[in-house]
Design a protein around this motif. Structure first.
Motif, PDB file in Angstrom:
ATOM      1  N   CYS A  32       3.621  10.110  -3.255  1.00 45.48           N
ATOM      2  CA  CYS A  32       2.810   9.679  -1.987  1.00 45.48           C
ATOM      3  C   CYS A  32       3.439  10.638  -0.946  1.00 45.48           C
ATOM      4  O   CYS A  32       4.347  11.648  -1.425  1.00 45.48           O
ATOM      5  CB  CYS A  32       3.136   8.404  -1.573  1.00 45.48           C
ATOM      6  SG  CYS A  32       2.154   7.064  -2.688  1.00 45.48           S
ATOM      7  N   THR A  62      -6.726  10.763  -1.188  1.00 51.29           N
ATOM      8  CA  THR A  62      -6.127   9.964  -1.921  1.00 51.29           C
ATOM      9  C   THR A  62      -6.010   8.564  -1.108  1.00 51.29           C
ATOM     10  O   THR A  62      -5.621   8.340  -0.047  1.00 51.29           O
ATOM     11  CB  THR A  62      -4.649  10.802  -2.300  1.00 51.29           C
ATOM     12  OG1 THR A  62      -5.036  11.870  -2.516  1.00 51.29           O
ATOM     13  CG2 THR A  62      -3.779   9.868  -2.821  1.00 51.29           C
ATOM     14  N   ARG A  63      -6.166   7.701  -1.917  1.00 44.52           N
ATOM     15  CA  ARG A  63      -5.952   6.210  -1.374  1.00 44.52           C
ATOM     16  C   ARG A  63      -4.614   5.839  -1.425  1.00 44.52           C
ATOM     17  O   ARG A  63      -3.942   5.084  -2.654  1.00 44.52           O
ATOM     18  CB  ARG A  63      -6.952   5.175  -2.618  1.00 44.52           C
ATOM     19  CG  ARG A  63      -8.376   5.553  -1.966  1.00 44.52           C
ATOM     20  CD  ARG A  63      -9.141   4.635  -2.723  1.00 44.52           C
ATOM     21  NE  ARG A  63      -9.240   3.298  -2.203  1.00 44.52           N
ATOM     22  CZ  ARG A  63      -9.951   2.767  -1.384  1.00 44.52           C
ATOM     23  NH1 ARG A  63     -10.400   3.623  -0.428  1.00 44.52           N
ATOM     24  NH2 ARG A  63      -9.686   1.622  -1.081  1.00 44.52           N
ATOM     25  N   ASN A  64      -3.857   5.980  -0.562  1.00 40.08           N
ATOM     26  CA  ASN A  64      -2.512   5.469  -0.500  1.00 40.08           C
ATOM     27  C   ASN A  64      -2.332   4.834   1.026  1.00 40.08           C
ATOM     28  O   ASN A  64      -3.109   4.998   1.777  1.00 40.08           O
ATOM     29  CB  ASN A  64      -1.504   6.787  -0.747  1.00 40.08           C
ATOM     30  CG  ASN A  64      -1.578   7.726   0.231  1.00 40.08           C
ATOM     31  OD1 ASN A  64      -2.184   7.512   1.323  1.00 40.08           O
ATOM     32  ND2 ASN A  64      -0.986   9.004  -0.294  1.00 40.08           N
ATOM     33  N   ASP A  65      -0.898   4.868   1.180  1.00 35.40           N
ATOM     34  CA  ASP A  65      -0.543   4.198   2.477  1.00 35.40           C
ATOM     35  C   ASP A  65      -0.857   5.192   3.924  1.00 35.40           C
ATOM     36  O   ASP A  65      -0.846   4.656   4.839  1.00 35.40           O
ATOM     37  CB  ASP A  65       0.825   3.608   2.646  1.00 35.40           C
ATOM     38  CG  ASP A  65       1.035   2.531   1.600  1.00 35.40           C
ATOM     39  OD1 ASP A  65       0.089   1.694   1.522  1.00 35.40           O
ATOM     40  OD2 ASP A  65       1.940   2.681   0.756  1.00 35.40           O
ATOM     41  N   ILE A  67      -3.704   6.705   4.067  1.00 34.61           N
ATOM     42  CA  ILE A  67      -5.117   7.283   4.262  1.00 34.61           C
ATOM     43  C   ILE A  67      -5.793   7.163   5.484  1.00 34.61           C
ATOM     44  O   ILE A  67      -6.612   8.057   5.647  1.00 34.61           O
ATOM     45  CB  ILE A  67      -5.824   6.008   3.177  1.00 34.61           C
ATOM     46  CG1 ILE A  67      -7.452   6.520   2.922  1.00 34.61           C
ATOM     47  CG2 ILE A  67      -5.930   4.897   3.651  1.00 34.61           C
ATOM     48  CD1 ILE A  67      -8.057   5.935   1.838  1.00 34.61           C
ATOM     49  N   LEU A  97     -11.496   1.576   8.118  1.00 38.05           N
ATOM     50  CA  LEU A  97     -10.214   0.818   7.613  1.00 38.05           C
ATOM     51  C   LEU A  97      -9.336   0.366   9.105  1.00 38.05           C
ATOM     52  O   LEU A  97      -8.774  -0.739   9.074  1.00 38.05           O
ATOM     53  CB  LEU A  97      -9.393   1.928   7.084  1.00 38.05           C
ATOM     54  CG  LEU A  97      -9.783   2.215   5.646  1.00 38.05           C
ATOM     55  CD1 LEU A  97      -9.023   3.408   5.056  1.00 38.05           C
ATOM     56  CD2 LEU A  97      -9.635   1.121   4.670  1.00 38.05           C
ATOM     57  N   LEU A  98      -9.748   1.024  10.165  1.00 42.47           N
ATOM     58  CA  LEU A  98      -8.803   0.627  11.455  1.00 42.47           C
ATOM     59  C   LEU A  98      -9.572  -0.761  11.697  1.00 42.47           C
ATOM     60  O   LEU A  98      -8.939  -1.504  12.357  1.00 42.47           O
ATOM     61  CB  LEU A  98      -9.203   1.434  12.397  1.00 42.47           C
ATOM     62  CG  LEU A  98      -8.098   2.664  12.502  1.00 42.47           C
ATOM     63  CD1 LEU A  98      -8.375   3.923  13.473  1.00 42.47           C
ATOM     64  CD2 LEU A  98      -6.628   2.306  12.716  1.00 42.47           C
ATOM     65  N   ARG A 119       4.025   0.056   4.451  1.00 37.70           N
ATOM     66  CA  ARG A 119       2.640  -0.264   5.167  1.00 37.70           C
ATOM     67  C   ARG A 119       1.527   0.542   5.340  1.00 37.70           C
ATOM     68  O   ARG A 119       2.037   1.864   5.583  1.00 37.70           O
ATOM     69  CB  ARG A 119       2.980  -1.033   6.758  1.00 37.70           C
ATOM     70  CG  ARG A 119       3.770  -2.208   6.524  1.00 37.70           C
ATOM     71  CD  ARG A 119       4.565  -2.702   7.867  1.00 37.70           C
ATOM     72  NE  ARG A 119       3.667  -2.664   8.932  1.00 37.70           N
ATOM     73  CZ  ARG A 119       3.244  -3.824   9.094  1.00 37.70           C
ATOM     74  NH1 ARG A 119       3.502  -4.962   8.302  1.00 37.70           N
ATOM     75  NH2 ARG A 119       2.231  -4.279   9.992  1.00 37.70           N
ATOM     76  N   VAL A 120       0.434   0.369   5.337  1.00 35.97           N
ATOM     77  CA  VAL A 120      -0.726   1.077   5.438  1.00 35.97           C
ATOM     78  C   VAL A 120      -0.738   1.654   7.036  1.00 35.97           C
ATOM     79  O   VAL A 120      -0.525   0.665   7.871  1.00 35.97           O
ATOM     80  CB  VAL A 120      -2.037   0.599   5.403  1.00 35.97           C
ATOM     81  CG1 VAL A 120      -3.261   1.692   6.030  1.00 35.97           C
ATOM     82  CG2 VAL A 120      -2.139   0.353   3.931  1.00 35.97           C
ATOM     83  N   LYS A 122      -1.531   2.267  10.578  1.00 32.75           N
ATOM     84  CA  LYS A 122      -2.703   2.095  11.464  1.00 32.75           C
ATOM     85  C   LYS A 122      -2.520   2.783  12.648  1.00 32.75           C
ATOM     86  O   LYS A 122      -3.191   2.644  13.638  1.00 32.75           O
ATOM     87  CB  LYS A 122      -3.078   0.739  11.475  1.00 32.75           C
ATOM     88  CG  LYS A 122      -3.775   0.419   9.994  1.00 32.75           C
ATOM     89  CD  LYS A 122      -3.982  -1.366  10.292  1.00 32.75           C
ATOM     90  CE  LYS A 122      -5.521  -1.393  10.841  1.00 32.75           C
ATOM     91  NZ  LYS A 122      -5.779  -3.012  10.983  1.00 32.75           N
TER      92      LYS A 122
ATOM     93  N   VAL B  49       3.900   2.316  -3.473  1.00 29.73           N
ATOM     94  CA  VAL B  49       4.082   3.779  -3.123  1.00 29.73           C
ATOM     95  C   VAL B  49       3.468   4.507  -4.052  1.00 29.73           C
ATOM     96  O   VAL B  49       3.464   5.577  -4.191  1.00 29.73           O
ATOM     97  CB  VAL B  49       5.690   4.217  -2.922  1.00 29.73           C
ATOM     98  CG1 VAL B  49       6.267   3.349  -1.887  1.00 29.73           C
ATOM     99  CG2 VAL B  49       6.558   3.662  -4.225  1.00 29.73           C
ATOM    100  N   CYS B  51       0.687   4.649  -4.474  1.00 33.90           N
ATOM    101  CA  CYS B  51      -0.762   5.036  -4.051  1.00 33.90           C
ATOM    102  C   CYS B  51      -1.845   3.997  -4.325  1.00 33.90           C
ATOM    103  O   CYS B  51      -2.887   4.192  -4.957  1.00 33.90           O
ATOM    104  CB  CYS B  51      -1.005   6.402  -4.577  1.00 33.90           C
ATOM    105  SG  CYS B  51       0.039   7.476  -4.094  1.00 33.90           S
ATOM    106  N   ALA B  52      -1.442   2.451  -4.524  1.00 29.27           N
ATOM    107  CA  ALA B  52      -2.280   1.494  -4.751  1.00 29.27           C
ATOM    108  C   ALA B  52      -3.564   1.383  -3.527  1.00 29.27           C
ATOM    109  O   ALA B  52      -2.914   1.665  -2.368  1.00 29.27           O
ATOM    110  CB  ALA B  52      -1.516   0.170  -4.608  1.00 29.27           C
ATOM    111  N   PRO B  53      -4.521   1.241  -3.768  1.00 30.34           N
ATOM    112  CA  PRO B  53      -5.606   1.463  -2.760  1.00 30.34           C
ATOM    113  C   PRO B  53      -5.371   0.186  -1.888  1.00 30.34           C
ATOM    114  O   PRO B  53      -5.480  -1.126  -2.289  1.00 30.34           O
ATOM    115  CB  PRO B  53      -6.882   1.260  -3.609  1.00 30.34           C
ATOM    116  CG  PRO B  53      -6.542   0.534  -4.721  1.00 30.34           C
ATOM    117  CD  PRO B  53      -5.073   0.898  -5.348  1.00 30.34           C
ATOM    118  N   PRO B  54      -5.495   0.210  -0.513  1.00 25.22           N
ATOM    119  CA  PRO B  54      -5.417  -0.859   0.574  1.00 25.22           C
ATOM    120  C   PRO B  54      -6.915  -1.461   0.285  1.00 25.22           C
ATOM    121  O   PRO B  54      -7.902  -0.754   0.075  1.00 25.22           O
ATOM    122  CB  PRO B  54      -5.271  -0.059   1.744  1.00 25.22           C
ATOM    123  CG  PRO B  54      -5.588   1.408   1.616  1.00 25.22           C
ATOM    124  CD  PRO B  54      -5.533   1.661   0.160  1.00 25.22           C
TER     125      PRO B  54
END
Lengths: 540, 219
Positions: A32, A62-65, A67, A97-98, A119-120, A122, B49, B51-54
């Motif tokens: 990541c 890439t779909r990660n935290d 993004i 997403l926001l 955490r994602v 934001k 970590v 990279c799981a999709p939210p």
């Protein structure tokens, strides 16, 4: 006995180290984002937006935290570069997403136990408000005023106010003394984001939605210095709307015990009015419409960070408590107490190491934002400068809109700490393009001329009026580009097995894309006003 | 028997050794108690970590709404008195369609704006209503490529460049509420057909939907 305690302590310490090492290894091995992606940020602040976009494009996909963060970065770099398609896609993803409720709802446990970075991202409330503003700005530049209004409306959320002279550190101390404080000690207050109200009002006014009067009123109530700007906007006495991001925004750092308290520190030393001259005459000295640094340092525009501080306090408490229990246990020859104490130390160390503030932030944030309506009435040379910071940006032959359909232009100026490239002040157009006529006698750049306009029948006829390509037809022109592997349009390479990435970069800058960025954007100025080497055709 | 043996073995052990053993057991027990926490932490962290999709669930209009609203509006349009009273021999109506106007708090990209009206037109064409009721659909010619791309249509309709007699428009509005509990958007999507010669609204209908999402938006 003492040796035994040492042995136990050593074993528990090893366990703790192993645990921490495992955590670190897990973070490292999964590929990541690291917290600080230096390359795209450096490129962005060198005005090398294509390089920044090249790095950010795969990250944003890439779909990660990170993004949201990466899409915001890509969207801003693309918008500064005058590429609306990529910017709309990236900012649209961020917007979606926001606006998503409860995005981090199921990650609380992980955040408490390990690190807020899981955490994602934001962003802080001020970063979120700015993200909505930039979406609004993008649609304004596209003339889509209804979408500009819709995006700005999302930026006007209420804020949590804990009182005057409140800082992040004071908040943390109060929260440590009173567990209920963060939940009950605030008042929900209306936003003071005047820029958001202005964009909403302009969008409402131009798209026929109601409410613009009240929204303009709200902007002036928040910042009376905007009275002049608002009068101009209300009366529709403008044909051009400049939206200028200036300087390097504040940097987020960790301070205090265990670096647990997040703080934004100023990075821009030079500030001032945006001086605007038109055909050599000074026509405006506009103050900032939005002071981003002030927002960043206002506790109402920051997250509460309650979990972070709780972790820090718990980590410290457990470490000290564990040490005391171990010592007491050893002294009293109590094995159980020693064991429990050592266990607590291990947990405390784990949590303490995780207490550092999440310092991820949007590095492309400016120090301030200017929103300037202008009445120009005719094409001319527009010159913009903030004090003497970073040199002037000159936009020769700038074409305004009309009072019925004003033209919004987004510009990014980095300030005094960034070297201003020559193209920023260049006034001689080097390459004909979709926004200009074909210079008399010119040829396409790939055929030895300087023109980089999109091939079309009209373009071919213009070459032919200048005595060039007389025996060519439209199909010949298209074939000439196709033979060199050139994609028409930014990012339009769609052949099977061919990497599309180079087609986002212009052929004049080593890419395979032929396109014209939005007129008067920095990307347009850089590409069309920089001299270039001759085209090197592919080997037959 | 085993119990007796155990007691027999334990008794000769000195007090110091006994304390040692108890301490070892306590440490081991603590370590064992910590293990699930550490392991749990690693397990919790790993999928995140890696990279799981939210998850994303918004209150915004989705493609399902495009389909549902245009289906219902097409049905309403076809069954309206103004259209039902027409035959294939009626004077031809040339209906220009315009993109919808977005007054919601959601961004609706340009191609989607055209898609709402474009799909409505496409439904009429498929249902042969246009032929039976003597209707011709056109768009501003410069906007046709956007609709064609969205509908995956090729070529240009033959009547695209004829002067219109009627105008079909759409306007989307929304009432948005946000709080610490979540967000809700109540949408009202209104379509109307206006006679350009008289200004009369010959057909009007609307489609409503409410979307809500629980959880903090600004966290």
């Amino acid at each position: 006995m003492t040796e035994f305690v040492r042995g136990c302590a050593s074993r528990v310490a090893r366990l703790s180290c192993l645990s921490l090492a495992s955590v670190v290894a897990t973070w490292g091995a999964t590929g990541c984002e690291s917290q600080h992606s230096v390359d795209p940020i450096g490129a962005y602040y060198r005005y090398d937006f294509p390089a920044a976009r090249d790095v950010l494009r795969p990250k944003a996909a890439t779909r990660n935290d990170d993004i949201i963060l990466n899409n915001l970065r890509l969207g801003l770099a693309a918008m500064a570069d005058g590429e609306p398609r990529e910017s709309e896609r990236a900012l649209g993803k961020s917007f979606e997403l926001l606006s998503t409720a409860g995005l981090n709802a199921d990650r609380t446990t992980a955040a408490v136990l390990l690190y807020d970075g899981v955490r994602v991202w934001k962003g802080e409330p001020f970063e979120q408000a700015l993200a909505f503003y930039w979406s609004s700005a993008l649609y304004a530049t596209l003339g889509q005023w209804d979408n500009a209004r819709a995006a700005a409306a999302n930026a006007l959320f209420r804020l949590t106010d804990f009182g005057r002279d409140m800082s992040q550190e004071k908040l943390a101390r109060k929260a440590a003394r009173d567990e209920e404080f963060l939940d009950t000690g605030y008042t929900a207050v209306d936003t003071d984001f005047a820029l958001g109200f202005l964009m909403q009002a302009i969008g409402a006014d131009r798209s026929g939605a109601g409410g613009s009067k009240e929204q303009f009123d709200a902007a002036v109530r928040i910042d009376p210095a905007l009275q002049g700007t608002v009068e101009k906007l209300r009366s529709r006495d403008y044909d051009t709307l400049l939206l200028v991001d200036f300087g390097r925004g504040p940097q987020k750092v960790g301070t205090g015990p265990d670096n647990a308290i997040a703080e934004f520190r100023s990075r821009e030393r030079r500030r001032g009015s945006l001086n605007i001259a038109f055909d050599g005459i000074q026509i405006e000295a506009a103050g900032p419409t939005c002071d981003v640094e002030r927002m960043a340092q206002d506790h109402r525009w920051n997250n509460l960070e309650d979990v972070r501080r709780a972790k820090s306090a718990l980590g410290t408490l457990l470490t000290y408590g564990g040490a005391i229990a171990t010592g007491v246990g050893a002294y009293n020859d109590s094995g159980a107490a020693v064991g429990a104490g050592l266990g607590a130390i291990a947990l405390g160390l784990l949590l303490k190491a995780a207490a550092a503030a999440d310092t991820r932030h949007l590095e492309f944030t400016p120090a301030c934002i200017y929103l300037v309506p202008l009445r120009l009435d005719r094409p001319g040379e527009l010159r913009l400068e903030v004090g003497a910071a970073g040199g002037p940006l000159i936009l020769p032959n700038f074409r305004p809109g009309t009072t019925q359909a004003p033209r919004a232009v987004y510009l990014r100026l980095h300030g005094g700490d960034t070297f201003a490239p020559d193209w920023m002040s260049a006034i001689a157009l080097q390459h004909g393009n979709d926004h200009t006529e074909v210079p008399a006698g010119d040829l396409p750049w790939i055929l030895g001329g300087g023109d980089v306009g999109t091939p079309s029948r009209a373009r071919l006829e213009a070459y032919q009026r200048g005595g060039q390509l007389l025996d060519w037809n439209e199909r010949d022109l298209f074939r000439a580009y196709a033979a060199q592997g050139i994609a028409l349009g930014a990012g339009m390479e769609n052949r099977e097995g061919v990497d599309p990435a180079p087609s986002w970069r212009h052929i004049l800058e080593g890419g395979t894309g032929l396109f014209t960025p939005m007129a008067d954007s920095l990307g347009y100025k850089r590409i069309m006003y920089s001299p270039s080497a001759a085209f090197q055709p592919l080997a037959p | 028997m085993e119990l007796s043996w155990s007691i027999v073995v334990d008794r000769p052990v000195s007090l110091a050794v006994e304390a040692h053993i108890r301490t070892r057991r306590a440490v081991m027990a603590t370590c064992l108690r910590l293990l699930p926490i550490v392991a749990g932490g690693l397990l919790l962290t790993s999928p995140l970590v890696s990279c799981a999709p939210p998850k994303a669930s918004t209150t915004f209009l989705q493609s399902v709404d495009l389909v549902d609203s245009t289906e219902k509006m097409a049905r309403s349009f076809a069954q309206s008195p103004a259209i039902m009273s027409r035959t294939y021999a009626s004077p031809r109506w040339i209906i220009s369609i315009d993109k919808i106007v977005n007054h919601t708090n959601q961004i609706i990209p340009e191609n989607e704006k055209w898609a709402y009206i474009g799909r409505l037109r496409a439904r009429m064409t498929q249902a042969r209503i246009s032929e039976q009721r003597s209707l011709v659909w056109i768009v501003p010619p410069e906007k046709w490529p956007i609709i064609a791309e969205e509908l995956r249509s090729t070529g240009e309709p033959p009547d695209l460049r004829r002067p219109p007699t009627h105008l079909l428009t759409g306007q989307f509005s929304a009432l948005t509420n946000t709080s610490g509990e979540g967000r809700s958007d109540a949408y009202l999507c209104t379509y109307e057909l206006v006679d350009l010669a008289t200004g009369e609204v010959v057909w009007q209908d609307s489609w409503e939907v409410k979307r809500s999402a629980v959880g903090k938006t600004y966290d």
